[in-house]
Design an enzyme around this catalytic site. Structure first.
Site, PDB file in Angstrom:
ATOM      1  N   HIS A  16       0.818  -1.204   0.175  1.00 36.40           N
ATOM      2  CA  HIS A  16       0.075  -0.137  -0.259  1.00 36.40           C
ATOM      3  C   HIS A  16       0.640   1.170  -0.082  1.00 36.40           C
ATOM      4  CE1 HIS A  16      -4.008   1.636   1.635  1.00 36.40           C
ATOM      5  NE2 HIS A  16      -3.385   2.492   0.940  1.00 36.40           N
ATOM      6  N   HIS A  18       1.377   5.097  -1.930  1.00 35.93           N
ATOM      7  CA  HIS A  18       0.801   5.947  -3.020  1.00 35.93           C
ATOM      8  C   HIS A  18       2.007   6.913  -3.653  1.00 35.93           C
ATOM      9  CE1 HIS A  18      -3.562   5.676  -1.817  1.00 35.93           C
ATOM     10  NE2 HIS A  18      -2.798   5.416  -0.634  1.00 35.93           N
ATOM     11  N   LEU A  19       2.331   6.801  -4.892  1.00 34.13           N
ATOM     12  CA  LEU A  19       3.295   7.296  -5.650  1.00 34.13           C
ATOM     13  C   LEU A  19       2.953   8.298  -6.201  1.00 34.13           C
ATOM     14  CD1 LEU A  19       5.241   4.073  -6.650  1.00 34.13           C
ATOM     15  CD2 LEU A  19       5.427   5.163  -4.438  1.00 34.13           C
ATOM     16  N   ASP A  53      -8.900   2.249  -3.572  1.00 35.64           N
ATOM     17  CA  ASP A  53      -8.363   3.036  -2.439  1.00 35.64           C
ATOM     18  C   ASP A  53      -8.346   4.469  -2.322  1.00 35.64           C
ATOM     19  OD1 ASP A  53      -7.174   2.825   0.371  1.00 35.64           O
ATOM     20  OD2 ASP A  53      -5.461   3.973  -0.503  1.00 35.64           O
ATOM     21  N   ASN A 106      -6.371   9.001   7.052  1.00 35.89           N
ATOM     22  CA  ASN A 106      -7.485   8.115   6.954  1.00 35.89           C
ATOM     23  C   ASN A 106      -7.214   6.581   6.764  1.00 35.89           C
ATOM     24  OD1 ASN A 106     -10.310   7.761   6.807  1.00 35.89           O
ATOM     25  ND2 ASN A 106     -10.249   8.416   4.617  1.00 35.89           N
ATOM     26  N   ASP A 136       0.803   2.277   3.693  1.00 38.74           N
ATOM     27  CA  ASP A 136      -0.243   3.599   3.449  1.00 38.74           C
ATOM     28  C   ASP A 136       0.844   4.774   3.090  1.00 38.74           C
ATOM     29  OD1 ASP A 136      -2.563   4.936   2.444  1.00 38.74           O
ATOM     30  OD2 ASP A 136      -3.386   4.738   4.284  1.00 38.74           O
ATOM     31  N   HIS A 180       2.404  14.196   0.793  1.00 36.68           N
ATOM     32  CA  HIS A 180       1.677  15.475   0.418  1.00 36.68           C
ATOM     33  C   HIS A 180       2.661  16.716   0.608  1.00 36.68           C
ATOM     34  CE1 HIS A 180      -2.563  13.787   0.498  1.00 36.68           C
ATOM     35  NE2 HIS A 180      -2.146  13.319   1.659  1.00 36.68           N
ATOM     36  N   PHE A 192      -5.534  14.226   4.240  1.00 30.31           N
ATOM     37  CA  PHE A 192      -5.275  13.253   5.128  1.00 30.31           C
ATOM     38  C   PHE A 192      -3.906  12.308   4.517  1.00 30.31           C
ATOM     39  CE2 PHE A 192      -9.760  13.579   5.498  1.00 30.31           C
ATOM     40  CZ  PHE A 192     -10.209  13.239   7.126  1.00 30.31           C
ATOM     41  N   GLY A 193      -3.145  11.895   5.719  1.00 31.85           N
ATOM     42  CA  GLY A 193      -1.925  10.961   4.865  1.00 31.85           C
ATOM     43  C   GLY A 193      -0.431  11.254   5.737  1.00 31.85           C
TER      44      GLY A 193
HETATM   45  C1  NCD Z   1      -4.636   8.183   1.253  1.00 38.13           C
HETATM   46  C2  NCD Z   1      -3.856   9.214   0.164  1.00 38.13           C
HETATM   47  O1  NCD Z   1      -3.467  10.337   0.426  1.00 38.13           O
HETATM   48  O2  NCD Z   1      -4.046   9.046  -1.019  1.00 38.13           O
HETATM   49  N1  NCD Z   1      -4.415   9.230   2.436  1.00 38.13           N
HETATM   50  C3  NCD Z   1      -4.593   8.624   3.621  1.00 38.13           C
HETATM   51  O3  NCD Z   1      -4.837   9.319   4.694  1.00 38.13           O
HETATM   52  N2  NCD Z   1      -4.317   7.181   3.786  1.00 38.13           N
HETATM   53  C4  NCD Z   1      -5.676   7.679   0.689  1.00 38.13           C
HETATM   54  C5  NCD Z   1      -5.847   6.406   1.676  1.00 38.13           C
HETATM   55  O4  NCD Z   1      -5.185   5.506   1.692  1.00 38.13           O
HETATM   56  O5  NCD Z   1      -7.224   6.182   2.065  1.00 38.13           O
HETATM   57 ZN    ZN Z   2      -7.307   3.987   1.985  1.00 43.96          ZN
END
Ligand code: NCD
Ligand code: ZN
Length: 436
Positions: A68, A70-71, A160, A286, A313, A317, A331-332
């Site tokens: 998991h 996010h790139l 996701d 999140n 995850d 940002h 979120f993140g």
């Molecule tokens: C994630 C994102 O920024 O893409 N943010 C997060 O808080 N986890 C999205 C996600 O995994 O739900």
């Molecule tokens: Zn998620």
């Protein structure tokens, strides 16, 4: 050829947890033995130069596989891109990462799957495996062409970032994905229950006056998806489980034989809602951080196998976004570079979790569930591996991070216990904390 001498090998796939000598040749593990002599090694080298590493006091384990991350490429390269993210991965001890599909555009067709895969290959650090969306445009209504996307290299399907609100669409997705053998990864969050909440609803949110998200926003969808997976016999993977109630539901579903796996993020194992500060959005994530009781249930669930794996995850940002007021910041948490050391320091060192379980949950289980090459140091396996030094110290500084993101709660914190050498297919890609 590499010769790692007297290194503490942790390989749950072979139930090895003892000092060994390890030989690496032609990108693969050649041999693991309790000890090797110069004569053994030169015979196996067949004339090739041998690089020797004194491994005493250090651990060697299969490279971590993060299901998991996010790139952000394509579309939001100011936050991260595939090159910076896959460099951050190897700095943190990850040799394979699964890239989430909520980019701009979202990854909902084969050509985009192939783009992400190729960008990963061009970068040449961690293996980058694309996840495709479940629905076109991530709109939650029309399914993507899963078989075609699998042909292009998709490792799983997930919307996701957004929950699939329509239960019939989720049911069809679980049914249809069976043709590919790949799991559907669910981001469990009931949109109406979550509302525009900012953190977990509870005493801490009340005290701070921040709108809360009830734990039920997650667990009602966990319950729904478990029922649908049972009915369809589909393959379900639950992302970022964060409540005690969800752990309980998963435990019961597994006892009934439902084909489900679940992941937990390091931040949910380490922090809780009481750690959040109104003037700092770094822990705004999140699903939101739960209570101390949730955190305990997650650790217990990870120990007893109810939760199969750890996943970061990694959600990079920009600082401009994260320094906005609490209600407006995204979120993140960005975590590829710190996650393993944080888990080591906060859970392994205090004796809450064994290193064997960490490696099993972050390498062996992901490889098994997603059918990946890796998660083992068996002879013949790709030499994707991590040398971890429990004594190495480092202060987490922005200048040292290779990710573009700075949204980590560990800035300025000192860590002891870090990955100091990382190989991908026998190629050294990180040494002494520097990405090569
Ligand atoms: C994630 C994102 O920024 O893409 N943010 C997060 O808080 N986890 C999205 C996600 O995994 O739900
Ligand atoms: Zn998620």
């Amino acid at each position: 050829m590499w010769w790692l001498k007297e290194v503490a090998v942790i390989d749950p796939s072979q139930t090895i947890s003892s000092p060994c000598d390890v030989l690496i040749k032609d990108g693969k593990v050649l041999d693991i033995a309790s000890s090797l002599t110069e004569v053994d090694v030169s015979a196996k080298a067949q004339g090739e130069a041998v690089e020797t590493i004194e491994g005493k006091g250090k651990f060697l384990f299969p490279g971590l596989i993060d299901v998991h991350t996010h790139l952000r490429e394509p579309g939001q390269e100011e936050k991260e891109d595939i090159l910076s993210g896959s460099r951050a991965a190897v700095r943190g001890g990850f040799t394979t990462i699964l890239a989430m599909a909520n980019t701009q555009p979202v990854i909902d067709k084969r050509a985009l799957i192939e783009f992400v895969r190729l960008q990963g290959e061009r970068a040449g650090y961690a293996h980058v495996l694309p996840i495709g969306t479940v629905t076109k445009g991530m709109q939650g209504s029309e399914l993507v062409e899963m078989a075609d996307m699998k042909e292009g290299g998709a490792a799983a399907f997930s919307d996701d970032g957004k929950n699939i609100q329509n239960a019939e669409v989720m049911r069809l997705a679980l049914e249809y994905a069976k043709l590919t053998g790949l799991p559907i990864i669910s981001h469990c969050e009931d949109k109406d229950l979550a509302g525009d909440g900012l953190m977990r609803r509870g005493l801490a949110s009340g005290r701070m006056g921040l709108r809360g998200i009830p734990g039920s926003a997650e667990s009602v969808i966990v319950g729904r998806d478990l029922i649908l997976a049972e009915e369809t016999r589909g393959k379900l993977h639950l992302a970022h489980i964060s409540t005690a109630e969800s752990v309980d539901l998963i435990r019961k579903a597994k006892a009934r034989g439902v084909d489900v796996t679940a992941e937990v993020n390091p931040h949910h194992l380490i922090f809780c809602d009481e750690d959040i500060k109104l003037n700092d959005t770094v822990l705004k994530v999140n699903p939101p951080l739960g209570s101390k009781e949730d955190r305990e249930a997650l650790i217990e669930g990870l120990k007893d196998g109810t939760i199969d794996m750890i996943a970061t995850d990694h959600a990079p940002h920009t600082q401009a976004e994260k320094t906005r007021p609490f209600a407006e910041a995204p979120f993140g948490i960005a975590s590829l570079e710190t996650a393993l050391s944080a888990v080591w320091q906060h859970l392994v060192v205090p004796g809450r979790l064994s290193l064997d379980r960490v490696v099993e949950a972050w390498s062996v289980s992901p490889a098994k569930r997603f059918g990946l090459n890796g998660g083992t140091l068996k002879p013949g396996a790709p030499a994707d591996m991590v040398l971890f030094d429990p004594d190495y110290k480092e202060v987490i500084k922005p200048a040292n991070l290779v990710s573009k993101a700075r949204n980590t709660p560990f800035l300025g914190k000192s860590f002891q216990g870090l990955p100091v050498m990382v190989w991908v297919e026998g190629r050294l890609v990180q040494k002494d904390r520097m990405v090569l």
